[in-house]
Scaffold this motif. Structure first.
Motif, PDB file in Angstrom:
ATOM      1  N   PHE A 107       0.845  -1.198   0.000  1.00 30.33           N
ATOM      2  CA  PHE A 107       0.000   0.000   0.000  1.00 30.33           C
ATOM      3  C   PHE A 107       0.882   1.252   0.000  1.00 30.33           C
ATOM      4  N   GLN A 108       0.576   2.176  -0.872  1.00 25.23           N
ATOM      5  CA  GLN A 108       1.256   3.473  -0.886  1.00 25.23           C
ATOM      6  C   GLN A 108       0.411   4.442  -0.068  1.00 25.23           C
ATOM      7  N   ILE A 109       1.032   5.117   0.895  1.00 26.31           N
ATOM      8  CA  ILE A 109       0.273   5.985   1.808  1.00 26.31           C
ATOM      9  C   ILE A 109       0.657   7.444   1.552  1.00 26.31           C
ATOM     10  N   HIS A 110      -0.351   8.240   1.180  1.00 23.30           N
ATOM     11  CA  HIS A 110      -0.179   9.674   0.935  1.00 23.30           C
ATOM     12  C   HIS A 110      -0.822  10.446   2.081  1.00 23.30           C
ATOM     13  N   GLY A 111      -0.267  11.590   2.442  1.00 29.68           N
ATOM     14  CA  GLY A 111      -0.986  12.482   3.335  1.00 29.68           C
ATOM     15  C   GLY A 111      -0.181  12.955   4.513  1.00 29.68           C
ATOM     16  N   THR A 112      -0.586  14.136   5.025  1.00 30.11           N
ATOM     17  CA  THR A 112       0.138  14.753   6.139  1.00 30.11           C
ATOM     18  C   THR A 112      -0.736  14.992   7.353  1.00 30.11           C
ATOM     19  N   ASP A 113      -2.063  14.890   7.185  1.00 31.99           N
ATOM     20  CA  ASP A 113      -2.964  15.040   8.335  1.00 31.99           C
ATOM     21  C   ASP A 113      -4.238  14.255   8.048  1.00 31.99           C
ATOM     22  N   SER A 114      -5.172  14.294   8.996  1.00 30.53           N
ATOM     23  CA  SER A 114      -6.374  13.455   8.881  1.00 30.53           C
ATOM     24  C   SER A 114      -7.314  13.908   7.767  1.00 30.53           C
ATOM     25  N   SER A 115      -7.078  15.090   7.208  1.00 27.49           N
ATOM     26  CA  SER A 115      -7.981  15.577   6.151  1.00 27.49           C
ATOM     27  C   SER A 115      -7.524  15.193   4.751  1.00 27.49           C
ATOM     28  N   ASN A 116      -6.298  14.636   4.623  1.00 28.84           N
ATOM     29  CA  ASN A 116      -5.817  14.384   3.262  1.00 28.84           C
ATOM     30  C   ASN A 116      -5.051  13.072   3.101  1.00 28.84           C
ATOM     31  N   THR A 117      -5.255  12.121   4.011  1.00 28.81           N
ATOM     32  CA  THR A 117      -4.474  10.889   3.982  1.00 28.81           C
ATOM     33  C   THR A 117      -5.292   9.721   3.435  1.00 28.81           C
ATOM     34  N   ALA A 159       9.252  -1.903  -8.118  1.00 29.52           N
ATOM     35  CA  ALA A 159       9.077  -0.787  -9.060  1.00 29.52           C
ATOM     36  C   ALA A 159       7.979   0.177  -8.609  1.00 29.52           C
ATOM     37  N   SER A 160       7.107  -0.263  -7.696  1.00 28.48           N
ATOM     38  CA  SER A 160       6.014   0.592  -7.213  1.00 28.48           C
ATOM     39  C   SER A 160       6.475   1.606  -6.173  1.00 28.48           C
ATOM     40  N   LEU A 161       7.666   1.406  -5.598  1.00 30.01           N
ATOM     41  CA  LEU A 161       8.132   2.293  -4.536  1.00 30.01           C
ATOM     42  C   LEU A 161       8.437   3.695  -5.071  1.00 30.01           C
ATOM     43  N   ASN A 162       8.432   4.650  -4.140  1.00 29.99           N
ATOM     44  CA  ASN A 162       8.654   6.058  -4.481  1.00 29.99           C
ATOM     45  C   ASN A 162       9.302   6.706  -3.259  1.00 29.99           C
ATOM     46  N   SER A 163      10.476   7.308  -3.448  1.00 31.97           N
ATOM     47  CA  SER A 163      11.210   7.876  -2.313  1.00 31.97           C
ATOM     48  C   SER A 163      10.477   9.010  -1.620  1.00 31.97           C
ATOM     49  N   ASN A 164       9.426   9.504  -2.218  1.00 31.75           N
ATOM     50  CA  ASN A 164       8.705  10.634  -1.647  1.00 31.75           C
ATOM     51  C   ASN A 164       7.643  10.201  -0.645  1.00 31.75           C
ATOM     52  N   ASP A 165       7.340   8.884  -0.575  1.00 31.28           N
ATOM     53  CA  ASP A 165       6.192   8.420   0.199  1.00 31.28           C
ATOM     54  C   ASP A 165       6.557   7.338   1.191  1.00 31.28           C
ATOM     55  N   TYR A 224      13.175   2.234  -9.126  1.00 30.71           N
ATOM     56  CA  TYR A 224      11.947   2.947  -8.768  1.00 30.71           C
ATOM     57  C   TYR A 224      12.252   4.440  -8.661  1.00 30.71           C
ATOM     58  N   ALA A 225      11.247   5.259  -8.490  1.00 27.25           N
ATOM     59  CA  ALA A 225      11.417   6.720  -8.463  1.00 27.25           C
ATOM     60  C   ALA A 225      12.208   7.110  -7.227  1.00 27.25           C
ATOM     61  N   SER A 226      13.492   7.446  -7.430  1.00 31.02           N
ATOM     62  CA  SER A 226      14.339   7.679  -6.262  1.00 31.02           C
ATOM     63  C   SER A 226      15.302   8.844  -6.445  1.00 31.02           C
ATOM     64  N   GLU A 227      15.170   9.606  -7.526  1.00 33.19           N
ATOM     65  CA  GLU A 227      16.084  10.714  -7.762  1.00 33.19           C
ATOM     66  C   GLU A 227      15.708  11.928  -6.928  1.00 33.19           C
ATOM     67  N   LYS A 228      16.477  13.016  -7.125  1.00 38.60           N
ATOM     68  CA  LYS A 228      16.272  14.242  -6.368  1.00 38.60           C
ATOM     69  C   LYS A 228      14.837  14.748  -6.545  1.00 38.60           C
ATOM     70  N   ARG A 229      14.303  15.316  -5.463  1.00 37.45           N
ATOM     71  CA  ARG A 229      12.925  15.838  -5.510  1.00 37.45           C
ATOM     72  C   ARG A 229      12.757  16.891  -6.596  1.00 37.45           C
ATOM     73  N   LEU A 230      11.604  16.844  -7.231  1.00 36.18           N
ATOM     74  CA  LEU A 230      11.239  17.876  -8.200  1.00 36.18           C
ATOM     75  C   LEU A 230      10.024  18.597  -7.663  1.00 36.18           C
ATOM     76  N   GLN A 231       9.937  19.867  -7.975  1.00 35.18           N
ATOM     77  CA  GLN A 231       8.781  20.633  -7.513  1.00 35.18           C
ATOM     78  C   GLN A 231       7.590  20.350  -8.415  1.00 35.18           C
ATOM     79  N   GLN A 232       6.456  20.078  -7.806  1.00 30.84           N
ATOM     80  CA  GLN A 232       5.256  19.865  -8.612  1.00 30.84           C
ATOM     81  C   GLN A 232       4.696  21.211  -9.041  1.00 30.84           C
TER      82      GLN A 232
END
Length: 820
Positions: free
Chosen positions: A516-526, A536-542, A602-610
């Motif tokens: 499971f990939q888990i997104h979010g920073t508080d109870s309103s957006n997780t 290959a599903s992993l992502n260094s941002n999450d 998997y996605a593991s390079e330097k962060r990019l700004q969205q």
């Protein structure tokens, strides 16, 4: 006039400035003449808008059908010079009479009037309180109205349109039997605008319904006195030309080059287009199915290329064999119009961040800016609710049902927030505003649900809405596209399973390994979303949860924040019994990789700004009555543009609102969802067809809808006047007949005395109630039976001055003096 002097009219205030080309010079137009255009002239119009803290400009040059080539050339040159004066950031538009863009027509909410003649024939724009007028206006359109001067004759009439006979002090509106109520209403508002703007309020208006002419004998006498005897048959209705345009999917991008001394146009790409195709050192032409041509001027293009952009577009138009009236818009690199940007699949503005972030390709990781806000102010600040896509903080009542055997089965509270890709669910959210309940009905449809279940979810949603008396806002949610408020109501415990079902007795075994990939920073957006159990599903941002039958790993990507890790820990606890082993990226045990089938990139390079897609909201009137999907855009929209007899579509890019007017017909109501889906499918930019669709009914608009409208009035629908109510407020037919007779008897000069055939009565007699008046006294016209001396003594003015007053002022004076 020197240009610096002409451009002094340009200010930093939002609004319109219009100039007319007079003897190849720019002449400012008086404000009370805005909306009237002479067919023999050309005009330059500047629209200034405030967009956040910045100003945006649109320059239009308008070409009358009888204007000279010299005048047209001058208008084009002045447009370029005004563009330079404003720093090269305005969007330029070429407008041809009767083929104007919706943006141009939207500036004149009451309608556009085309007048015969022009400056060359000595025609000056209207001056207020001038009454020596005799003209017949042919009014067309129910959304954006145009009125064209035609021959003052019955031969100009047809049964499908509305006509205004303007005699200076009197205006008679004749409604064709086949015209609809909305067209009649728009024509009446135009008539009132002529009265108030051109005649200073001193004009009487009467209305003749073409299918009930016998009900207006006095007004028909006026029409026949000016037009001659009414013929038995009038011309048939003329179909409305493309006031409503079909949204076409065909778009082509061409690179423009004149490096060899001759303009060359080379096709670069076709739909779907992406922003990266535009090279900053070049100019491009974008052809939207021949319906409209855009010219894009790169920052690095030469000055000559930029200045000749419009002429290149005209040349391209001829090369393609498009009609002369084709609309052309030129835009500057970095200052593109909303209409231009929405033709691209993705259009972003650098240095903006929002939302939860998204990985677009392997190796790119979205960086997000999390902004906390006070949800309690959403109802007092609907603009914030609109921007945040939230109606409240999610603390309302939540009810969840699953579709099972095509019926609704309640989901137990402990399983709220668990959604399986093989099921469909209804989620009813109830919240209160000023102690009144409001409802949002979410229809969540799993990716692997059957066709029957999908149909049943829609059917059951209608049934639930009917139980709520049609007051619910319906939101269709595709799996994986859950809107932010949907996340908020499950308070950080939302889990999306890729497949399977939550039904009791299901025979599907649970997979041995789940990721499971888990997104979010508080109870309103997780939320947690199941993804393929592969490295290959992993992502260094999450943060990811690797779930086994007996043990569990919580994997922290290097780019995940402390808030994200904390929320992931809380959510994982609802999914797994026991303690999860935490694993930091780069320190994974060998078993971790074995469970995922081995290591993989998997996605593991330097962060990019969205970067945030930059798409301003757009409002459309929708129709598929002709068998084709037709959308008409309403520019500069306000609440009044939501017509009660229509279905409207508000596109805020990541959400689509379908607004249903109370008087829209049953067919339109049934077609609302297919209409929105068709809109997404046919959008020229290649939109995501799973974009959330919210169905909103008139009178029950949530704040995340009303926030897109400036100064929303919740009482607008109860206080808005109908066509019949407006008609009753107009002058009486007898007064119109009297004024018309005066015009015939004494031309346009003032009438110096009362009608001498009427008897005179003392003021005391006329002050009596209706029952005690002499039989020959009209109670509504008591002042006509006063002597000249009594009239002046009562009203403190003579009859001519009294007659020149607006009708409402006359009525007020008569009421004050007891004569009404």
């Amino acid at each position: 006039m020197a240009l610096t002097r002409a451009f002094k009219a340009v200010t930093n205030k939002p609004g319109l400035v219009i100039w007319r080309i007079e003897k190849m010079d720019l002449a400012p137009l008086p404000v009370n003449a805005y909306g009237s255009f002479y067919e023999g002239d050309c005009y330059v119009l500047l629209s200034t808008r405030k967009s956040g803290s910045a100003l945006s400009y649109d320059i239009h040059y308008w070409i009358g059908k009888s204007s000279s080539k010299d005048e047209q050339g001058s208008a084009a040159i002045y447009t370029t010079q005004l563009d330079d004066y404003l720093g090269g950031v305005p969007v330029q538009h070429r407008e041809v009479q009767s083929h104007e863009s919706e943006l141009f027509k939207g500036y004149f909410k009451q309608g556009i009037i085309y007048k015969k003649g022009g400056v060359a024939s000595g025609m000056n724009h209207v001056e207020t309180n001038v009454y020596n007028v005799k003209r017949l206006l042919h009014v067309k359109g129910k959304r954006n109205v145009t009125a064209t001067e035609v021959e003052v004759s019955w031969d100009s009439f047809n049964v499908g349109d509305v006509f205004l006979l303007d005699l200076g002090r009197v205006l008679v509106q004749w409604n064709g039997p086949e015209s609809n109520t909305q067209e009649r209403m728009k024509a009446m508002l135009l008539a009132k605008d002529i009265r108030d703007r051109e005649r200073g309020g001193r004009m009487e208006i009467g209305v003749v319904e073409g299918d009930e002419e016998k009900a207006s004998p006095d007004l028909m006498k006026v029409l026949e006195s000016e037009l001659g005897e009414r013929p038995q048959e009038l011309k048939p209705a003329i179909s409305d030309e493309a006031i409503e345009q079909q949204q076409r999917t065909s778009i082509s991008l061409y690179r423009v080059s004149d490096s060899e001394g001759k303009m060359q146009v080379t096709e670069e790409a076709r739909r779907p287009l992406v922003q990266e195709m535009l090279n900053h050192n070049d100019c491009y032409i974008l052809d939207h199915a021949g319906m409209k041509i855009y010219v894009w001027k790169g920052k690095g293009a030469t000055k000559v290329e930029k200045q000749t952009a419009m002429s290149k577009a005209l040349e391209f138009m001829k090369m393609q064999g498009y009609p002369y009236s084709t609309n052309i818009e030129t835009v500057h690199d970095g200052a593109e119009s909303a209409m231009f940007k929405q033709l691209f699949q993705k259009w972003t503005v650098p240095d903006q961040t929002v939302g939860l972030g998204k990985t677009y390709t392997v190796g790119q990781i979205a960086k997000v800016s999390q902004e906390k806000f006070d949800t309690s102010i959403l109802h007092t600040k609907p603009q914030l609710a609109a921007q945040e896509r939230m109606v409240d903080n999610g603390e309302g009542k939540v009810e969840v049902w699953r579709i099972e055997n095509l019926e609704l089965v309640p989901v137990e509270h402990q399983w709220h927030g668990f959604f399986y890709g093989g099921d469909c669910y209804l989620v009813l959210y109830t919240y209160e505003v000023n102690r009144k309940p409001h409802y949002i009905l979410y229809i969540w449809q799993g990716r692997h649900a059957t066709v029957d279940e999908l149909a049943a979810s829609a059917y059951q949603a209608v049934a639930v809405d009917e139980q709520l008396h049609g007051e619910a806002v319906q939101v269709q949610v595709s799996m994986g596209k859950e809107p932010r408020h949907f996340l908020a109501i499950f308070k950080g415990k939302l889990v999306i399973f890729e497949g399977g079902t939550s039904r009791k007795g299901s025979s599907d075994p649970e997979p041995l390994v789940r990721l499971f990939q888990i997104h979010g920073t508080d109870s309103s957006n997780t939320k947690a979303v199941e993804v393929p159990a592969s490295a290959a599903s992993l992502n260094s941002n999450d943060v990811f949860l690797l779930k086994l039958q007996t043990e569990h790993y919580l994997w922290y990507g290097k780019g995940s924040s402390g808030d994200e890790r904390e929320m992931a820990k809380q959510l994982a606890a609802t999914l797994c019994a026991g303690i999860q082993e935490t694993v930091a990226e780069g320190q994974e045990p060998a078993q971790f990789w074995e469970l995922l089938g081995g290591k993989a990139p998997y996605a593991s390079e330097k962060r990019l700004q969205q970067v945030v897609p930059d798409h301003p909201p757009r409002l459309f009137e929708c129709s598929n009555k002709t068998g084709r999907f037709i959308v008409t855009e309403i520019t500069d929209f306000i609440q009044d543009d939501l017509s009660e007899s229509d279905v409207m579509l508000l596109d805020t890019w990541d959400q689509i609102f379908v607004w249903i007017g109370k008087e829209s017909n049953q067919v339109e109501r049934k077609e609302t969802l297919p209409t929105a889906q068709e809109y997404l499918k046919t959008h020229p930019s290649g939109r995501d067809v799973d974009t959330p669709i919210l169905i909103v009914k008139q009178g029950f608009e949530p704040p995340n809808f009303t926030g897109w409208f400036l100064a929303w009035d919740p009482y607008r629908w109860s206080e808005g006047k109908t066509y019949e109510q407006l008609k009753k407020e107009l002058g009486d037919a007898a007064n119109i007949v009297r004024i018309t007779a005066d015009l015939h008897d004494a031309s346009l000069g003032p009438q110096n005395s009362r009608n001498t055939t009427l008897p005179i009565y003392p003021l005391e007699v006329l002050l009596n109630c209706h029952e005690n008046l002499p039989e020959d006294v009209d109670p509504a016209k008591k002042e006509n039976f006063l002597s000249e001396e009594d009239f002046v003594r009562v009203f403190r003015m003579n009859r001519d001055d009294f007659a020149a007053l607006p009708t409402w002022k006359q009525l007020n004076l008569k009421k004050e003096r007891g004569l009404f």
